[in-house]
Design a protein around this motif. Structure first.
Motif, mmCIF file in Angstrom:
data_model
loop_
_atom_site.group_PDB
_atom_site.id
_atom_site.type_symbol
_atom_site.label_atom_id
_atom_site.label_comp_id
_atom_site.label_asym_id
_atom_site.label_seq_id
_atom_site.Cartn_x
_atom_site.Cartn_y
_atom_site.Cartn_z
ATOM 1 N N ILE A 6 0.860 -1.170 0.000
ATOM 2 C CA ILE A 6 0.000 0.000 0.000
ATOM 3 C C ILE A 6 0.903 1.230 0.000
ATOM 4 O O ILE A 6 1.749 1.393 0.877
ATOM 5 N N TYR A 9 -3.269 5.132 1.592
ATOM 6 C CA TYR A 9 -4.691 4.848 1.677
ATOM 7 C C TYR A 9 -5.322 5.912 2.560
ATOM 8 O O TYR A 9 -4.903 6.130 3.691
ATOM 9 N N GLU A 11 -8.490 6.721 4.423
ATOM 10 C CA GLU A 11 -9.729 6.119 4.922
ATOM 11 C C GLU A 11 -10.912 7.071 4.795
ATOM 12 O O GLU A 11 -12.024 6.658 4.470
ATOM 13 N N GLY A 16 -7.008 4.602 -2.297
ATOM 14 C CA GLY A 16 -5.560 4.587 -2.135
ATOM 15 C C GLY A 16 -4.918 3.944 -3.349
ATOM 16 O O GLY A 16 -5.560 3.770 -4.394
#
Length: 136
Positions: A6, A9, A11, A16
């Protein structure tokens, strides 16, 4: 199933990006394909397995699952910078440069779409590579 990390990202905004281990363009990740537990625990640097397919604005993830927690902690520790002053002159890895671009874009222009962020990052990475600021 591919593996990757990742890159970023958000939230709050629900999207993301995943940097595939095989290289190439980052994969767009939308919260709509994640279960509630993964949405709350997904963080930059986390290792994931994923399936992707071409979308209208680039490659997008269609399935994502976290990989082993022990390997994630080791990788994040390996990537932690030492903080030496000499690092100011280092050439950045493309993945790190891309993550920094993503962070800045999301922070300063939150209305950008995932596709727009990918386009801007691609151009900036190419520009940085042509100037020797990032690894080729």
């Amino acid at each position: 199933m591919e593996t990757g990390k990742i890159v970023k990202y958000d939230e709050t905004r629900g999207f993301g990006f995943i940097a595939p281990d095989s290289g190439g363009e980052d994969v767009f990740l939308h919260a709509s394909i994640l279960d509630e537990e993964l949405k709350q625990n997904l963080r930059g640097g986390m290792r994931v397995g994923f399936e992707a397919m071409p979308g209208t604005q680039g490659t997008k993830a269609v399935a994502v699952h976290p990989l082993g927690a022990a390997s994630q902690a080791a990788e994040v520790a390996d990537e932690t910078r030492s903080g030496d002053d000499d690092e100011l002159c280092d050439v950045l890895p493309v993945a790190e440069f891309s993550q920094q671009i993503t962070d800045v874009l999301i922070e300063t222009a939150p209305s950008l779409t995932g596709g727009q962020i990918l386009q801007v990052r691609k151009r900036l990475v190419a520009f940085a590579q042509s100037n020797g600021w990032v690894e080729a």
